[in-house]
Design a protein around this motif. Sequence first.
Motif: not given
Length: 259
Positions: A75-76, A78, A127-128, A162, A165, A250
């Motif tokens: 999770r989270d 890149t 997340r990104s 996303y 993101a 985000p």
Amino acid sequence: MRTANIACARSTAIKGAGLRRTALPALLACALAVPAIAAPPPARPAPVPNADPTFPFSNEVEAFAKANSASTPVRDATLFLGSSSIRLWDIAGSFADIDTVNRGFGGATTAHVLHYYRRLLPPVPPRSVVVYVGENDLAAGATPDAVSRDILALLKRLRADYPRAAIAWLSLKPSPIRWTLWPKMAQVNAAIAARAKRDGFSYIDVGAVLLARDGLPDASLFRPDGLHMNARGYQRWTGLVDDWLDHAAPTTGARPNAS
């Protein structure tokens, strides 16, 4: 071969007492005339099944799917997405303080990434996202306008999937072996940079740090093939992306995308 068979038939057709004297030589002659039956060739190992034979890289993409199912979703993280410049980057070692997912595959064009899009994504939203793609498109003969359209289509799709993101596209890089393509790369870079704010993604110039003082690609930052970067080249990319990650947050929602 047909003549030998006819002769054998005539010899064995002799009747009477002469049959016993001629049958054995005739049969021997027939046996010598028939070639030996060749042994069947050894069976070859079955080829690795290709999940999508109309496109290259499908086995590599299948490996991504297996990696998704074999490990606990991160999770989270890149997501790094794109061609061999992403694949050859030591992502985990370069960004040891964050969780990362590497979805780069060598030789990929933007069309390939779009084709395999769903199978390249991690199980949970990142997340990104950091994208490098488009260089191979130009090398394959695509026009700057066509490459720009495909890249923007990919970034638009990522933004829609996303919406929260942070997304960055890395500019096309200059390299010694593709220096003649640099004017076209510069056109693509300018077109994507002009749409960055409007379409809700960041544009990171990763090309200037690869140029020497004379304005040409610094060969000391590349591998012997003159195309892919070595550790020193990637170190410069890492510094730029790491700085972006430190400041990127985000988004609160997707910005409308105009065509």
